[in-house]
Design a protein around this motif. Sequence first.
Motif, PDB file in Angstrom:
ATOM      1  N   UNK A 100       0.661  -1.263   0.144  1.00 34.81           N
ATOM      2  CA  UNK A 100      -0.159   0.086  -0.065  1.00 34.81           C
ATOM      3  C   UNK A 100       1.002   1.214   0.015  1.00 34.81           C
ATOM      4  N   UNK A 101       0.587   2.100  -0.807  1.00 37.46           N
ATOM      5  CA  UNK A 101       1.410   3.477  -1.205  1.00 37.46           C
ATOM      6  C   UNK A 101       0.400   4.603  -0.970  1.00 37.46           C
ATOM      7  N   UNK A 102       0.932   5.626  -0.650  1.00 36.45           N
ATOM      8  CA  UNK A 102      -0.075   6.890  -0.759  1.00 36.45           C
ATOM      9  C   UNK A 102       0.361   7.586  -2.182  1.00 36.45           C
ATOM     10  N   UNK A 103      -0.117   9.074  -2.152  1.00 31.42           N
ATOM     11  CA  UNK A 103       0.146   9.884  -3.452  1.00 31.42           C
ATOM     12  C   UNK A 103       1.584  10.325  -3.296  1.00 31.42           C
ATOM     13  N   UNK A 104       2.317  10.267  -1.971  1.00 34.61           N
ATOM     14  CA  UNK A 104       3.725  10.701  -2.384  1.00 34.61           C
ATOM     15  C   UNK A 104       4.623   9.810  -2.812  1.00 34.61           C
ATOM     16  N   UNK A 105       4.238   8.562  -3.215  1.00 35.91           N
ATOM     17  CA  UNK A 105       5.017   7.659  -3.829  1.00 35.91           C
ATOM     18  C   UNK A 105       4.764   7.751  -5.456  1.00 35.91           C
TER      19      UNK A 105
END
Length: 549
Positions: free
Chosen positions: A523-528
């Motif tokens: 799971x990654x967020x928008x910063x990635x």
Amino acid sequence: MLLLGALTANILLAFPLGAAEQISFSYGGLMTSVEIESLTKFAETGEVNKDLQFYFNFIAQDQQKELREVLTKEVELDPVMISRFFNTKMGEEILARLGEVINIPYKNNGKYAIRAALVQAAMEPGGLSSIKVLQKLPTSIQINGEKALALAKQVDMFILATETAVQELATLTAEEAAEAPAVNYAELPDLRQPGPYGVEKVVWHLVDPSRDRHFYVDVFIPKGEPQGKISVLAFSHGLSSRPEDYAVGLQHLASYGYLVVAPQHVGSDNIYLQEMLEGYHGDIFDVNDYINRPKDISFTLDELQRRNQSEFAGRLDLENVGMAGHSFGGYTALAIAGAEIDFDNLQKDCDSDLANLDVALLMQCRALELPRQTISLRDERVKAVFAANPVNRSLFGSKGLAKINIPVVFGSGSYDPAAPPALEQAASFTWLTVPDKYWLLIEGQAHVNFTKLDPGISKAIDSTAHLVLPNQDTIYDYVMGTTVAFFEVYIRQDPQGADKYRPYLSSAYAEYLSGQNEFKLYLVSGKSAPKIRQKIDEFLARYGGFSQD
């Protein structure tokens, strides 16, 4: 049986009586061939004739054994079902693309010969096999070596792209988790477990007179919830499925105090598919469902508005609705969120070779039958969406997805052949301009819940691809733990509650859920997103093959 005979006769009208005698292979100015009789003898006895020995000089012994297994592997499929599927627009497109590689004499597209052979082979005792298909070919065929090699390279590129995407998400999940504050999730409430409220399921039968649309809605109502507003979630099922197939997850959400509505989409559900197989429709789904599906959601929310006072004492919060959807339902959720079809982008992709690998693109290309005008299906009541295995990339493109201005989660499966993450979600995630966006991927998830498939279809899949898949309970745990957190943060309208649940919406929580499981959750967020975009660009610069713009 008479119907089956008539169908088969129609397929064979264009061909001379008799059967194919050989398969030819062309590459440049070179031409070689092998007798189908030789392949049959090899498949049945393992003996290798002279013409076949020429090719076997170039492949290893274990590859020869594998070839024999491929030739003789049998799958029981209904020949009428095969005939009707390959007479749909999607089926014909698949055949036409395959027929560019497999030609009949004088370099004509071999699609009709392939269809005839598939139908007749399926009628044989024991079911369809590769050698039976070859034996049933109504005419000799020629394999276009250049195109076959190009397709093989595309397949290799697709596999490499998928492996690269999974590895990149694994790396970025670890990076984000390392940067996050330490949280002991073992001491926090376990979102994989049912919430504190009982759940009552009722079914509503609705009629939208403006579209002459009759459909039912599964409604999951939380019982024993505290006083105050009741949050609302809507759900859109996938192609050829139904709301009931997702009942476990929908009931789980309702147990956390959400009223959940899941409408039937009558132009693309399991009933429509069955009617197609029985000859009542010419295609797998009604193309107008690209418009009708989001309208089903909006009409259902309108119905909640009408019933709010009389049945729910005005307590439903219909200004802050959450939505989730799977596959075609993922498209539906993104359209409700504001994404718009980009017909120019769709036409470009449909004219490319992408559809040789991306089954989802063949489905999306049917939207070109719609009037080419701006279609906005945004419902402002919806404030956050969770799109699982969404069919979306070519339909919306970067321009269409940039219209979304609410929080979004993309869910993917590393084994997904119907909406593969490397083709359907990777670039799309980077195109979302909203800051609150997340991408989760489940290793081994294969688009559908195999426990919900028809037993015959499950047997056919298992006999052709012996996949080792994660336990369905593991997939449920991953999905339930993250969806509850997402909607608690963005829909509940409780700032203190949002702060409480935000730690669950993180890479660290994904690592905690994964634990010792063989199949991990990433799971990654928008910063990635910038790093994902960079990885995509690096892949294209090095290998080419897939346009992502």
